[in-house]
Motif scaffolding. Sequence first.
Motif, PDB file in Angstrom:
ATOM      1  N   HIS A  41      -1.025  47.977   3.515  1.00 22.12           N
ATOM      2  CA  HIS A  41      -1.900  49.110   3.214  1.00 22.12           C
ATOM      3  C   HIS A  41      -1.862  49.389   1.714  1.00 22.12           C
ATOM      4  N   PRO A  42      -2.967  49.876   1.155  1.00 25.03           N
ATOM      5  CA  PRO A  42      -2.996  50.197  -0.269  1.00 25.03           C
ATOM      6  C   PRO A  42      -2.534  51.638  -0.498  1.00 25.03           C
ATOM      7  N   TYR A  43      -1.508  51.820  -1.323  1.00 30.58           N
ATOM      8  CA  TYR A  43      -0.984  53.151  -1.595  1.00 30.58           C
ATOM      9  C   TYR A  43      -1.351  53.541  -3.023  1.00 30.58           C
ATOM     10  N   ALA A  44      -2.230  54.525  -3.120  1.00 32.80           N
ATOM     11  CA  ALA A  44      -2.747  54.953  -4.421  1.00 32.80           C
ATOM     12  C   ALA A  44      -1.932  56.128  -4.945  1.00 32.80           C
TER      13      ALA A  44
ATOM     14  N   PRO B 224     -11.210  48.355  10.107  1.00 34.69           N
ATOM     15  CA  PRO B 224     -10.401  48.629  11.299  1.00 34.69           C
ATOM     16  C   PRO B 224      -9.239  47.642  11.463  1.00 34.69           C
ATOM     17  N   GLN B 225      -9.448  46.370  11.094  1.00 30.67           N
ATOM     18  CA  GLN B 225      -8.343  45.409  11.150  1.00 30.67           C
ATOM     19  C   GLN B 225      -7.255  45.768  10.145  1.00 30.67           C
ATOM     20  N   TRP B 226      -7.682  46.230   8.988  1.00 36.58           N
ATOM     21  CA  TRP B 226      -6.737  46.638   7.941  1.00 36.58           C
ATOM     22  C   TRP B 226      -5.847  47.766   8.460  1.00 36.58           C
ATOM     23  N   HIS B 227      -6.445  48.693   9.182  1.00 30.59           N
ATOM     24  CA  HIS B 227      -5.671  49.793   9.751  1.00 30.59           C
ATOM     25  C   HIS B 227      -4.672  49.298  10.796  1.00 30.59           C
TER      26      HIS B 227
ATOM     27  N   ILE C 244      -6.723  53.280   2.455  1.00 36.56           N
ATOM     28  CA  ILE C 244      -7.640  52.347   3.113  1.00 36.56           C
ATOM     29  C   ILE C 244      -9.039  52.934   3.219  1.00 36.56           C
ATOM     30  N   ASP C 245      -9.130  54.198   3.524  1.00 29.83           N
ATOM     31  CA  ASP C 245     -10.441  54.785   3.753  1.00 29.83           C
ATOM     32  C   ASP C 245     -11.215  55.056   2.473  1.00 29.83           C
ATOM     33  N   ARG C 246     -10.651  54.676   1.335  1.00 31.56           N
ATOM     34  CA  ARG C 246     -11.396  54.687   0.074  1.00 31.56           C
ATOM     35  C   ARG C 246     -11.889  53.283  -0.276  1.00 31.56           C
ATOM     36  N   ARG C 247     -11.769  52.349   0.653  1.00 34.92           N
ATOM     37  CA  ARG C 247     -12.216  50.968   0.442  1.00 34.92           C
ATOM     38  C   ARG C 247     -13.356  50.665   1.403  1.00 34.92           C
ATOM     39  N   LEU C 248     -14.168  49.650   1.051  1.00 42.26           N
ATOM     40  CA  LEU C 248     -15.349  49.319   1.847  1.00 42.26           C
ATOM     41  C   LEU C 248     -14.964  48.771   3.216  1.00 42.26           C
TER      42      LEU C 248
END
Length: 371
Positions: free
Chosen positions: A228-231, A218-221, A242-246
């Motif tokens: 943010h990580p862009y795949a 949630p902090q990452w968001h 982000i939602d593909r990370r723990l």
Amino acid sequence: MLGLIGASGAVLATGALAGAASAATPGDLRAFDQFLRDQGFSGSYLFVHRGRTVAAGSYGRANDAALNGPDTRFAMASVTKLFTAVAIAQLAQARKIGYGDKLGAFLSGFPAGIAETVTVHHLLTHTSGLGDVFTMPGYLAEALSWTSVDQVMNGTTDYIRRATLGFPPGAGFEYSNAGYHLLGMIVARVSGQSYYDYVREQVFRPAGMTSTDFYLRPQWHADPRIAHPYAVQPSGEYLDSIDRRLYVGTPAGDAFSTCADMARFARALQGSTLLDAAFTPLTLGGKVPLGPPTTGPAPAVPPVAFQCYGPMKTLANHQWVTGHSGGAPGTSTDFQMYLDSDWVSVILSNRDFGAGGVPPWPAKARELITA
């Protein structure tokens, strides 16, 4: 809203060369800055020589609210393993852990064939046979549903308890996120603190890494300071992952840091701030010879490389380069120390190169620094 970043790659520069290349600068580091521009790089980089910033730059977007800059915090992926390795070395230095100690001396619930054969040395050098927890059937689907730190740490450990060895400990080499997770559990067991609190207090704080921490998803968001990580997608576009990370990073990956903090980590590690004069070279010294890389094009000349107690050590143009790289959906990171010539390079990107893809900039940086 930025939901998508185009693959053709117009990038927004928030910084360029921070210092002109001097007569002491090997290679043309301006060429590296242009190389990143040409590649559509999104992230930050920093080159330090003898404690002085020689070159630095930031390009692309961190998230919907901010551009990447020198203070942007990036997910480090597997570079995090260096912090775990230092924590283990500190406890070994304090004579609370032995490198030959068996896993079962610290953690319960493992079959005897694992508990009584896998050692701390095996876990540190990826020679335990335990392999990658992320490829264990069902792990990632369940792990992405966890919403607490305890669920991540204990749930991951439970999956590893059910694993079988890919080979007898010491008989092979297989990169092991499972092994480094267990090392973090050992840190918690021996220190009496959570892994996270121990690393904050004994690694980040003494190294002066004031912008480095483990953040919750949630902090990452929510925090605009965190990239943010862009795949990359099959279409060539980049999508927030982000939602593909723990929910939280583990001892094997995803602490968050900045380029400047990683340079401070290098200085603290080499200067015996984190470890004493005996345990620093022990940690940074080669232990297991490594073969050619299993991804990317085969090198024309086989590398001379070793697994250390955490880092990997490679001979490049007659110079030893010691560090670690990391990759995950939307993340490509690289941290290297050139111990003989006193250079440090940090390259942190919030884009990936797809499954099995290898970013070209670490090799380019190495080529220029060792020229």
